[in-house]
Design a protein around this motif. Structure first.
Motif, PDB file in Angstrom:
ATOM      1  N   ALA A 193       1.687  -5.717   6.811  1.00 23.43           N
ATOM      2  CA  ALA A 193       2.732  -5.898   7.819  1.00 23.43           C
ATOM      3  C   ALA A 193       2.683  -4.828   8.893  1.00 23.43           C
ATOM      4  CB  ALA A 193       4.108  -5.901   7.147  1.00 23.43           C
ATOM      5  N   THR A 194       2.276  -3.624   8.532  1.00 23.42           N
ATOM      6  CA  THR A 194       2.341  -2.499   9.471  1.00 23.42           C
ATOM      7  C   THR A 194       0.979  -2.047   9.999  1.00 23.42           C
ATOM      8  OG1 THR A 194       2.220  -0.873   7.664  1.00 23.42           O
ATOM      9  CG2 THR A 194       4.416  -1.645   8.325  1.00 23.42           C
ATOM     10  N   ALA A 213       7.625  -2.222  13.046  1.00 29.17           N
ATOM     11  CA  ALA A 213       7.318  -3.638  13.285  1.00 29.17           C
ATOM     12  C   ALA A 213       6.868  -3.856  14.721  1.00 29.17           C
ATOM     13  CB  ALA A 213       8.544  -4.490  12.981  1.00 29.17           C
ATOM     14  N   ALA A 214       7.510  -3.180  15.664  1.00 22.49           N
ATOM     15  CA  ALA A 214       7.132  -3.312  17.069  1.00 22.49           C
ATOM     16  C   ALA A 214       5.721  -2.782  17.306  1.00 22.49           C
ATOM     17  CB  ALA A 214       8.138  -2.571  17.955  1.00 22.49           C
ATOM     18  N   ALA A 241       3.356  -2.661  15.131  1.00 22.59           N
ATOM     19  CA  ALA A 241       2.387  -3.536  14.458  1.00 22.59           C
ATOM     20  C   ALA A 241       2.051  -4.757  15.303  1.00 22.59           C
ATOM     21  CB  ALA A 241       2.940  -3.975  13.104  1.00 22.59           C
ATOM     22  N   ASN A 242       2.923  -5.127  16.236  1.00 19.92           N
ATOM     23  CA  ASN A 242       2.687  -6.305  17.068  1.00 19.92           C
ATOM     24  C   ASN A 242       2.021  -5.990  18.400  1.00 19.92           C
ATOM     25  OD1 ASN A 242       3.706  -8.322  15.322  1.00 19.92           O
ATOM     26  ND2 ASN A 242       5.794  -7.745  15.842  1.00 19.92           N
ATOM     27  N   THR A 243       1.747  -4.722  18.674  1.00 17.09           N
ATOM     28  CA  THR A 243       0.988  -4.374  19.867  1.00 17.09           C
ATOM     29  C   THR A 243      -0.482  -4.683  19.630  1.00 17.09           C
ATOM     30  OG1 THR A 243       0.597  -2.102  19.126  1.00 17.09           O
ATOM     31  CG2 THR A 243       2.611  -2.512  20.395  1.00 17.09           C
ATOM     32  N   TYR A 244      -1.299  -4.628  20.695  1.00 16.88           N
ATOM     33  CA  TYR A 244      -2.729  -4.864  20.531  1.00 16.88           C
ATOM     34  C   TYR A 244      -3.332  -3.857  19.546  1.00 16.88           C
ATOM     35  CZ  TYR A 244      -2.694  -8.119  24.463  1.00 16.88           C
ATOM     36  OH  TYR A 244      -2.449  -9.190  25.276  1.00 16.88           O
ATOM     37  N   GLY A 264      -1.752  -2.285  17.199  1.00 19.71           N
ATOM     38  CA  GLY A 264      -1.250  -2.607  15.865  1.00 19.71           C
ATOM     39  C   GLY A 264      -1.980  -3.776  15.238  1.00 19.71           C
ATOM     40  N   GLN A 265      -2.285  -4.789  16.041  1.00 19.35           N
ATOM     41  CA  GLN A 265      -2.999  -5.947  15.513  1.00 19.35           C
ATOM     42  C   GLN A 265      -4.411  -5.577  15.068  1.00 19.35           C
ATOM     43  OE1 GLN A 265      -2.625  -9.533  18.019  1.00 19.35           O
ATOM     44  NE2 GLN A 265      -0.814  -8.591  18.946  1.00 19.35           N
ATOM     45  N   ARG A 325      -4.129  -3.890  11.767  1.00 15.23           N
ATOM     46  CA  ARG A 325      -3.882  -4.853  10.682  1.00 15.23           C
ATOM     47  C   ARG A 325      -5.165  -5.578  10.289  1.00 15.23           C
ATOM     48  NH1 ARG A 325       0.929  -7.995  13.418  1.00 15.23           N
ATOM     49  NH2 ARG A 325       0.632  -9.451  11.695  1.00 15.23           N
TER      50      ARG A 325
END
Length: 321
Positions: free
Chosen positions: A109-110, A203-204, A206-209, A211-212, A215
């Protein structure tokens, strides 16, 4: 007759035209074939080395996947064992499966690898003696880390000290905490204020480029670990596969020692033979610098020479072997 002549002329004319057309078509086809052959050769020249390089790259990647996978599996086993022991020491051994699932889900998730999450959780559960509190504090630590840019280890260390009533380390992180909350030494109040400030940061991130990508990196690392675990599982348990392999290696030691001794004795015998041939060559007035292959001709003829000399003095008859 006139009609036949007219017909014959017409056929000759048509045949010549047809022949010219066919020859032109053949020349065009040959030209096209030549171009296609040249194109094929050019493509082979380009694609052949590319395929060879691709094959080598695939082989190198497979080797790296295997080596890195085994290393990762070994490191993970050590970390899992250490955390399980810590949970047992604080009376939370029953929670090992649930904690491992929690850490596994959290890393995906992170984008923070379990190799970082596991020691962080271990530090927090040691400080709180409680799995649920440690999980809440780890989530908060990830939010603070993402919100401040501080590394997870530093944030976790500060939170673990706060669990023991020491809040100075949190202040040094630069997180906003009012004096009244600090003086109260109320861990719940401190965590509440920090959660209000940093909630959702992990969470924010993790959703950046970035962060992706992290992951995806975590997912690939887990794939490597899976291969390594499978390989190690193929060896069997520590009491079976690994011990048997170790014993087999130990059983080979005497045989390899004997083989080494035989090779060493063979090399020494070869040296003795070379020295002996050299000495014999000197006694027979054979140049010392002649090679062993040249001197072998003397040795081959030596039995015949000795037999002839012996027969001359009557030592042997023709039937003597």
């Amino acid at each position: 007759m006139a009609g036949g002549r007219t017909l014959t002329v017409a056929l000759v004319a048509n045949t010549n035209s047809f022949r010219r057309g066919m020859m032109s078509a053949v020349r065009d086809a040959q030209g096209f074939q030549g171009k296609m052959t040249a194109l094929g050769a050019s493509m082979r020249g380009m694609v052949g080395p590319a395929l060879a390089a691709a094959g080598a790259a695939v082989g190198a990647f497979a080797l790296k996947l295997g080596v890195d996978g085994v290393k990762a599996a070994i490191e993970e086993e050590r970390a899992v064992t250490s955390l399980a022991k810590t949970l047992a020491n604080v009376g939370q051994a029953f929670a090992v499966p649930q904690v491992e699932t929690f850490i596994d889900n959290l890393q995906f998730a992170t984008g923070v690898a379990d190799s970082d999450l596991r020691p962080a959780f271990q530090r927090l559960v040691t400080a709180t003696q409680d799995v649920t509190k440690a999980q809440d504090m780890l989530r908060l630590a990830l939010d603070i880390s993402a919100g401040t840019g501080r590394d997870l280890q530093s944030v976790t260390m500060a939170l673990s000290k706060a669990a023991g009533g020491q809040f100075t380390a949190l202040r040094r992180l630069g997180v906003p905490l009012d004096d009244a909350t600090i003086k109260s030494k109320d861990l719940g109040a401190v965590m509440g204020q920090l959660s209000k400030t940093f909630s959702g940061q992990a969470a924010a991130a993790a959703n950046t480029y970035e962060g992706q990508i992290k992951r995806l990196s975590v997912a690939f690392d887990e794939l490597q670990e899976s291969f390594g675990k499978g390989f190690l599982a193929g060896l069997g348990s520590t009491a079976d596969g690994t011990d048997n392999l170790e014993q087999s290696i130990r059983d080979l030691q005497p045989a390899l020692e004997a083989l080494g001794t035989s090779i060493g004795e063979g090399v020494r015998a070869l040296g003795d033979l070379t020295n002996g041939v050299s000495d014999l060559g000197q006694q027979l007035d054979v140049p010392v610098n002649k090679s062993l292959s040249d001197f072998s001709s003397y040795l081959v003829g030596l039995p015949g020479l000795l037999k002839t000399a012996a027969a001359g003095v009557g030592l042997f008859t023709d039937d003597t072997v």
